[in-house]
Design an enzyme around this catalytic site. Sequence first.
Site, mmCIF file in Angstrom:
data_model
loop_
_atom_site.group_PDB
_atom_site.id
_atom_site.type_symbol
_atom_site.label_atom_id
_atom_site.label_comp_id
_atom_site.label_asym_id
_atom_site.label_seq_id
_atom_site.Cartn_x
_atom_site.Cartn_y
_atom_site.Cartn_z
ATOM 1 N N ARG A 55 114.655 83.634 30.953
ATOM 2 C CA ARG A 55 115.806 82.737 31.107
ATOM 3 C C ARG A 55 116.517 82.502 29.782
ATOM 4 O O ARG A 55 115.923 82.043 28.799
ATOM 5 C CB ARG A 55 115.374 81.393 31.708
ATOM 6 C CG ARG A 55 116.592 80.485 31.929
ATOM 7 C CD ARG A 55 116.301 79.215 32.728
ATOM 8 N NE ARG A 55 115.640 79.531 33.956
ATOM 9 C CZ ARG A 55 114.428 79.101 34.291
ATOM 10 N NH1 ARG A 55 113.771 78.302 33.493
ATOM 11 N NH2 ARG A 55 113.888 79.450 35.430
ATOM 12 N N CYS B 49 108.488 65.804 18.685
ATOM 13 C CA CYS B 49 109.069 67.155 18.616
ATOM 14 C C CYS B 49 110.368 67.123 17.786
ATOM 15 O O CYS B 49 111.324 66.417 18.153
ATOM 16 C CB CYS B 49 109.345 67.682 20.015
ATOM 17 S SG CYS B 49 107.925 67.482 21.118
ATOM 18 N N CYS C 207 106.139 78.347 33.979
ATOM 19 C CA CYS C 207 107.381 78.579 33.249
ATOM 20 C C CYS C 207 107.085 78.182 31.806
ATOM 21 O O CYS C 207 106.816 77.009 31.529
ATOM 22 C CB CYS C 207 108.485 77.706 33.846
ATOM 23 S SG CYS C 207 110.002 77.692 32.871
ATOM 24 N N CYS D 116 115.050 71.863 38.646
ATOM 25 C CA CYS D 116 114.068 71.576 37.598
ATOM 26 C C CYS D 116 114.232 70.125 37.139
ATOM 27 O O CYS D 116 115.315 69.745 36.692
ATOM 28 C CB CYS D 116 114.285 72.485 36.397
ATOM 29 S SG CYS D 116 114.323 74.222 36.813
ATOM 30 N N CYS E 130 110.536 58.959 24.203
ATOM 31 C CA CYS E 130 109.287 59.730 24.330
ATOM 32 C C CYS E 130 108.378 59.496 23.129
ATOM 33 O O CYS E 130 108.826 59.462 21.982
ATOM 34 C CB CYS E 130 109.618 61.208 24.457
ATOM 35 S SG CYS E 130 108.164 62.234 24.739
ATOM 36 N N CYS F 136 110.745 72.742 40.296
ATOM 37 C CA CYS F 136 110.100 72.901 38.987
ATOM 38 C C CYS F 136 110.078 71.526 38.336
ATOM 39 O O CYS F 136 111.018 70.746 38.510
ATOM 40 C CB CYS F 136 110.898 73.875 38.122
ATOM 41 S SG CYS F 136 110.214 74.074 36.462
ATOM 42 N N CYS G 120 114.011 67.377 19.306
ATOM 43 C CA CYS G 120 114.341 66.722 20.576
ATOM 44 C C CYS G 120 115.114 65.416 20.424
ATOM 45 O O CYS G 120 114.725 64.523 19.664
ATOM 46 C CB CYS G 120 113.061 66.471 21.364
ATOM 47 S SG CYS G 120 113.403 65.923 23.049
#
Length: 354
Positions: A275, A72, A203, A112, A68, A143, A75
């Site tokens: 959640r 972040c 979400c 998801c 990616c 999702c 991650c």
Amino acid sequence: MNLHAKPETAFTRDDAEVRRDWTRDEAQAIHDMPLMDLLFRAQTVHRRSFDANRVQMSRLLSIKTGGCAEDCGYCSQSAHHDSGLKATKLMEVERVLSEARKAKATGATRYCMGAAWREPKDRDMDTILAMIEGVKAMGMETCMTLGMLSDQQVVRLRDAGLDYYNHNVDTSERFYPEVIKTRTYAERLDTLERVRAAGMKVCSGGIMGMGEEPADRVDMLVTLANLSEHPESVPINMLIAIPGTPLENTERIDPIAFVRVIATARILMPKSMVRLSAGRSDMSDEMQAMCFFAGANSIFCGDVLLTADNPGEDKDAILFAKLGLKPMELDSDETPGAIPSPERPACTKITSAH
Ligand code: SAM
Ligand code: DTB
Ligand code: SF4
């Protein structure tokens, strides 16, 4: 001294309302209440809208892993860090559908799908739309979490039948630049508004234990609670400290501090699904039980999240049996979409364990 006095702070008139005008002082005062008052208030709010013994089960699949462009700090999938993860291409539709079928058979009601992208490329959209249509046709909610979206992409996802879009604010606006430098908090909020404006369910939540202050946790919740509508789903993740990422050595959040965040989320957003997301593999049964008591009513089931471990069906079955929890089913009045089915275990092979 009156030993039977009710703690006045535990009750307010406003708890029945869905409010979008929380001040940070109000939210901080709730977060900082004596724990017993906080838990009691959160549980009271929870029971106004939900069956307190039912938990919604979602299942995750990484449809495009690693490589990616974003940085972040938490991650495993960022190309900026060396977590040792092997990057993959976008999965084929048939494979996604076959995984979704298995998830449905183990009781998941929402599927998801996550991609390690800054944003989807237009050339991938047809594949993505076919995944949504295929999963929806199985009777599960859908999702996706694909990064930032353009107006056009949002509309295409909605028209294919996407129910929820996951896009986390992750932390407070203040702390955010210490964790992510390749995109701004404002960009994150723009995408959330775009998804909402198109009429999809939102979400959005964040990660606790990245080195933030308690005030950052409160600020994050106030940001979410004061959006144009509350997110229908609020994932609260506990950092999974991944070797090779900048946060690998971050000190673990205190479990009670984490429970306070769950309870505060429940009180600020009384009708949202809260959640208990990443990090359950590192939580005791007692910590998870406190989170459910504090108002968490959704989990990810299965033995893997996107790239990291999750407790898996057998462990969750034992936990659910111990706590007397039951999975929610779709098509209930209980949540934005779930009513209990009396006996069916979800994502679980229920065994009796007391
Ligand atoms: N690339 C998309 C994005 O960032 O929106 C979707 C996938 S991303 C992995 C989804 C969310 O997972 C992140 O926003 C973050 O809140 C959570 N997450 C990622 N890695 C995590 C970790 N190591 N521990 C806890 N939560 C994590
Ligand atoms: C969310 O808030 N948590 C999920 C989901 N949204 C996409 C992802 C958790 C990821 C945990 C780390 C991993 O599996 O790589
Ligand atoms: Fe990419 Fe999402 Fe991981 Fe950030 S959290 S690096 S955007 S996959």
